[in-house]
Design a protein around this motif. Structure first.
Motif, PDB file in Angstrom:
ATOM      1  N   THR A   1       0.832  -1.206   0.000  1.00 33.66           N
ATOM      2  CA  THR A   1       0.000   0.000   0.000  1.00 33.66           C
ATOM      3  C   THR A   1       0.866   1.255   0.000  1.00 33.66           C
ATOM      4  N   LEU A   2       1.883   1.277   0.870  1.00 39.84           N
ATOM      5  CA  LEU A   2       2.780   2.439   0.916  1.00 39.84           C
ATOM      6  C   LEU A   2       3.547   2.616  -0.403  1.00 39.84           C
ATOM      7  N   ALA A   3       3.987   1.512  -0.996  1.00 41.80           N
ATOM      8  CA  ALA A   3       4.723   1.586  -2.266  1.00 41.80           C
ATOM      9  C   ALA A   3       3.829   2.110  -3.389  1.00 41.80           C
ATOM     10  N   LEU A   4       2.585   1.664  -3.415  1.00 45.97           N
ATOM     11  CA  LEU A   4       1.654   2.157  -4.440  1.00 45.97           C
ATOM     12  C   LEU A   4       1.360   3.640  -4.270  1.00 45.97           C
ATOM     13  N   VAL A   5       1.163   4.066  -3.031  1.00 44.40           N
ATOM     14  CA  VAL A   5       0.908   5.492  -2.781  1.00 44.40           C
ATOM     15  C   VAL A   5       2.107   6.319  -3.222  1.00 44.40           C
ATOM     16  N   LEU A   6       3.319   5.881  -2.866  1.00 42.35           N
ATOM     17  CA  LEU A   6       4.524   6.600  -3.274  1.00 42.35           C
ATOM     18  C   LEU A   6       4.640   6.644  -4.796  1.00 42.35           C
TER      19      LEU A   6
END
Length: 132
Positions: free
Chosen positions: A73-78
């Motif tokens: 989730t964090l990687a996609l947001v970034l």
């Protein structure tokens, strides 16, 4: 609540604090772990045998899925907000995944061992009324 083998002054510390410290459930010495996530065979201070407890591999699979979902989730947001190069993703997320899984696994395994001790959980043992 103390057991027959507990010293009279030993009060149980809060579960997450004890697990993070790697505290022996009997004497509160930091002796549960012999490695980053490997249990010691017994407490070096009071002699409690840790091999009698069966924590198993359940926490590893469960925590890997949870940490994986958070990291993805964090990687996609970034990626959607900043669009960094691929090498930055590799450098950022790989060590973060390893640290998050190892840290949470140590906490979960310590907490399960402490809970087994506090609840007198034993594998394959039938309790009768005299044990209660």
């Amino acid at each position: 609540m103390t057991t027959q083998n507990d010293p009279p002054s030993a009060l149980p510390m809060p579960l997450l604090q004890a697990a993070a410290k790697g505290a022996c459930p009997r004497c509160s010495a930091s002796t549960i772990f012999a490695g980053p996530v490997r249990f010691a065979s017994s407490c070096r201070q009071c002699g409690l045998d840790y091999e009698q407890f069966n924590v198993g591999d359940g926490p590893a699979a469960f925590l890997t899925l949870i940490v994986g979902a958070v990291i993805v989730t964090l990687a996609l947001v970034l990626e959607l907000k900043v669009h960094p190069p691929l090498w930055l993703h590799v450098l950022l997320w790989t060590p973060l995944i390893v640290l998050a899984v190892m840290g949470s696994l140590r906490l979960a395994k310590g907490a399960l061992l402490i809970l087994e001790y506090r609840n007198k959980a034993r594998e394959g043992r039938i309790m009768d009324k005299s044990d209660a």
